[in-house]
Design a protein around this motif. Structure first.
Motif, PDB file in Angstrom:
ATOM      1  N   ASP A  28       0.844  -1.190   0.000  1.00 33.32           N
ATOM      2  CA  ASP A  28       0.000   0.000   0.000  1.00 33.32           C
ATOM      3  C   ASP A  28       0.884   1.247   0.000  1.00 33.32           C
ATOM      4  N   PRO A  29       0.803   2.101  -1.037  1.00 31.44           N
ATOM      5  CA  PRO A  29       1.648   3.303  -1.067  1.00 31.44           C
ATOM      6  C   PRO A  29       1.438   4.209   0.142  1.00 31.44           C
ATOM      7  N   ASP A  30       0.238   4.172   0.733  1.00 35.67           N
ATOM      8  CA  ASP A  30      -0.039   5.017   1.898  1.00 35.67           C
ATOM      9  C   ASP A  30       0.660   4.513   3.158  1.00 35.67           C
ATOM     10  N   ILE A  31       1.220   3.331   3.098  1.00 37.72           N
ATOM     11  CA  ILE A  31       2.058   2.815   4.183  1.00 37.72           C
ATOM     12  C   ILE A  31       3.530   2.907   3.787  1.00 37.72           C
ATOM     13  N   CYS A  32       3.844   2.396   2.609  1.00 38.15           N
ATOM     14  CA  CYS A  32       5.238   2.282   2.187  1.00 38.15           C
ATOM     15  C   CYS A  32       5.927   3.640   2.057  1.00 38.15           C
ATOM     16  N   LEU A  33       5.303   4.571   1.351  1.00 40.41           N
ATOM     17  CA  LEU A  33       5.954   5.850   1.091  1.00 40.41           C
ATOM     18  C   LEU A  33       6.142   6.695   2.359  1.00 40.41           C
ATOM     19  N   PRO A  34       5.125   6.782   3.255  1.00 41.64           N
ATOM     20  CA  PRO A  34       5.375   7.487   4.519  1.00 41.64           C
ATOM     21  C   PRO A  34       6.454   6.825   5.380  1.00 41.64           C
ATOM     22  N   LEU A  35       6.532   5.494   5.333  1.00 44.82           N
ATOM     23  CA  LEU A  35       7.596   4.810   6.066  1.00 44.82           C
ATOM     24  C   LEU A  35       8.969   5.243   5.559  1.00 44.82           C
ATOM     25  N   ILE A  36       9.132   5.281   4.248  1.00 47.97           N
ATOM     26  CA  ILE A  36      10.398   5.715   3.665  1.00 47.97           C
ATOM     27  C   ILE A  36      10.736   7.124   4.150  1.00 47.97           C
ATOM     28  N   GLN A  37       9.750   8.005   4.071  1.00 46.12           N
ATOM     29  CA  GLN A  37       9.958   9.394   4.480  1.00 46.12           C
ATOM     30  C   GLN A  37      10.377   9.490   5.938  1.00 46.12           C
ATOM     31  N   LYS A  38       9.681   8.761   6.811  1.00 45.04           N
ATOM     32  CA  LYS A  38       9.965   8.862   8.238  1.00 45.04           C
ATOM     33  C   LYS A  38      11.333   8.294   8.592  1.00 45.04           C
ATOM     34  N   PHE A  39      11.734   7.201   7.949  1.00 44.67           N
ATOM     35  CA  PHE A  39      13.054   6.638   8.267  1.00 44.67           C
ATOM     36  C   PHE A  39      14.168   7.588   7.854  1.00 44.67           C
ATOM     37  N   TYR A  40      14.031   8.223   6.701  1.00 45.05           N
ATOM     38  CA  TYR A  40      15.045   9.208   6.304  1.00 45.05           C
ATOM     39  C   TYR A  40      15.003  10.429   7.237  1.00 45.05           C
ATOM     40  N   GLN A  41      13.802  10.863   7.590  1.00 51.92           N
ATOM     41  CA  GLN A  41      13.652  12.039   8.450  1.00 51.92           C
ATOM     42  C   GLN A  41      14.266  11.804   9.828  1.00 51.92           C
ATOM     43  N   PHE A  42      13.918  10.689  10.453  1.00 50.50           N
ATOM     44  CA  PHE A  42      14.424  10.424  11.799  1.00 50.50           C
ATOM     45  C   PHE A  42      15.925  10.134  11.798  1.00 50.50           C
ATOM     46  N   SER A  43      16.418   9.590  10.690  1.00 47.18           N
ATOM     47  CA  SER A  43      17.847   9.310  10.605  1.00 47.18           C
ATOM     48  C   SER A  43      18.678  10.575  10.747  1.00 47.18           C
ATOM     49  N   GLN A  44      18.099  11.717  10.358  1.00 47.65           N
ATOM     50  CA  GLN A  44      18.804  12.986  10.419  1.00 47.65           C
ATOM     51  C   GLN A  44      18.501  13.780  11.696  1.00 47.65           C
ATOM     52  N   ASN A  45      17.679  13.237  12.558  1.00 47.51           N
ATOM     53  CA  ASN A  45      17.218  13.942  13.753  1.00 47.51           C
ATOM     54  C   ASN A  45      17.954  13.419  14.980  1.00 47.51           C
ATOM     55  N   ALA A  97      16.085   2.438   2.926  1.00 48.48           N
ATOM     56  CA  ALA A  97      15.860   3.457   3.958  1.00 48.48           C
ATOM     57  C   ALA A  97      16.015   2.879   5.354  1.00 48.48           C
ATOM     58  N   ILE A  98      15.488   1.676   5.571  1.00 40.96           N
ATOM     59  CA  ILE A  98      15.570   1.070   6.906  1.00 40.96           C
ATOM     60  C   ILE A  98      16.959   0.515   7.162  1.00 40.96           C
ATOM     61  N   TRP A  99      17.503  -0.228   6.208  1.00 44.61           N
ATOM     62  CA  TRP A  99      18.817  -0.848   6.429  1.00 44.61           C
ATOM     63  C   TRP A  99      19.902   0.204   6.639  1.00 44.61           C
ATOM     64  N   ASN A 100      19.795   1.313   5.905  1.00 46.11           N
ATOM     65  CA  ASN A 100      20.804   2.370   6.008  1.00 46.11           C
ATOM     66  C   ASN A 100      20.469   3.431   7.047  1.00 46.11           C
ATOM     67  N   CYS A 101      19.370   3.251   7.758  1.00 44.73           N
ATOM     68  CA  CYS A 101      18.989   4.214   8.781  1.00 44.73           C
ATOM     69  C   CYS A 101      20.082   4.323   9.841  1.00 44.73           C
ATOM     70  N   GLU A 102      20.387   5.541  10.240  1.00 45.08           N
ATOM     71  CA  GLU A 102      21.444   5.780  11.227  1.00 45.08           C
ATOM     72  C   GLU A 102      21.070   5.271  12.618  1.00 45.08           C
ATOM     73  N   LEU A 103      19.767   5.133  12.880  1.00 43.81           N
ATOM     74  CA  LEU A 103      19.287   4.804  14.225  1.00 43.81           C
ATOM     75  C   LEU A 103      19.074   3.309  14.411  1.00 43.81           C
ATOM     76  N   PRO A 104      19.247   2.810  15.625  1.00 45.65           N
ATOM     77  CA  PRO A 104      18.825   1.444  15.920  1.00 45.65           C
ATOM     78  C   PRO A 104      17.318   1.295  15.697  1.00 45.65           C
ATOM     79  N   VAL A 105      16.928   0.172  15.100  1.00 44.70           N
ATOM     80  CA  VAL A 105      15.529  -0.085  14.777  1.00 44.70           C
ATOM     81  C   VAL A 105      15.095  -1.394  15.440  1.00 44.70           C
TER      82      VAL A 105
END
Length: 272
Positions: A28-45, A97-105
């Protein structure tokens, strides 16, 4: 209704898949695309130090929406080149996005994780599960293969032999077996799953953010580099971190038997 619920509290971001009708289908794009956005966003926070990924209802993630697969809709629509491009722009972007995320998941697996849902759990650094959780790399049941990196992710988590067994049989693995195989770190009662995930995340988030990120980078790099390269990277990081306020504060706090205080330490809660 938001299909992805986002909450940030005490340096911990919780991302909850919230599409019970499709059993939290990742296609579902309404799940997948926001997930991508949030992982990149939080990685920089730097104020976020750990991410928890979970699902609503009794399913973690069903992977691809099987009705859309049958009807050639969503990312499954079009000819061969169109499907290829849609995989690359959706679930494959998410895997990166998840594998390369800077944060522990942490994946808090509350129920079945099938197909791309199983791969989604494998993208996390740590997995904990409720007794009702199960994992299936069941693409062959649909006459397909993993399109989002499962063939690379799964062997790294449980070894080639068990990954091959899960892939070639497509049989589900229950929570007890997942624990035995090392696919999950622990199995906890369903009512305690999120509390356990938050407790674990809090133990992670108490550490300084830059050093936490560097520790993850070293572990990720070690999967594809030799010892000499890892030692060189570690020496560089140590040279930098020995000069930081966070290092000084950590040492002083340990000697003084108190909790360390790092820059930007707030407890504000946010939900979207």
């Amino acid at each position: 209704m938001d299909k992805l619920i986002v909450e940030v509290r005490q340096h911990i971001a919780t991302l909850t898949l919230n599409a019970p009708i499709t059993k939290n289908a990742l296609s579902d794009p309404d799940i997948c695309l926001p997930l991508i956005q949030k992982f990149y966003q939080f990685s920089q926070n730097l104020n976020v130090r750990c991410i928890i990924l979970t699902g609503t209802g009794d399913v973690f993630c069903s992977g691809g929406n099987i009705k859309d697969i049958r009807d050639k809709k969503s990312i499954f629509a079009g000819d061969s080149l169109e499907v290829m491009d849609q995989y690359r722009s959706s679930v494959q972007r998410l895997a990166k996005a998840i594998w390369n995320c800077e944060l522990p998941v942490i994946a808090a697996v509350n129920g079945p994780a099938y197909g791309a849902g199983c791969d989604l759990a494998m993208m996390a650094d740590i997995r904990i599960a409720a007794p009702t959780a199960s994992f299936a790399e069941n693409f062959l049941e649909l006459g397909l293969i993993s399109g989002d990196g499962g063939s690379w992710l799964l062997p790294k988590q449980i070894g080639l032999s068990r990954a091959a067994e899960m892939t070639f049989t497509a049989d589900p693995v229950d929570a007890a077996t997942a624990l035995k195989w090392g696919l999950v770190s622990s199995v906890v009662p369903g009512k305690e799953l999120l509390a356990s995930a938050n407790s674990l995340a809090a133990r992670i988030a108490r550490h300084p953010p830059q050093q936490l990120r560097a520790s993850k980078r070293l572990m990720r790099e070690s999967l594809q580099s030799g010892l000499d390269n890892i030692l060189d990277m570690a020496a560089i990081y140590q040279g930098v971190f020995h000069q930081t306020r966070e290092h000084k504060e950590s040492v002083n706090a340990l000697i003084e038997r108190r909790a360390p205080i790092f820059n930007g330490q707030t407890g504000d809660a946010k939900r979207s």
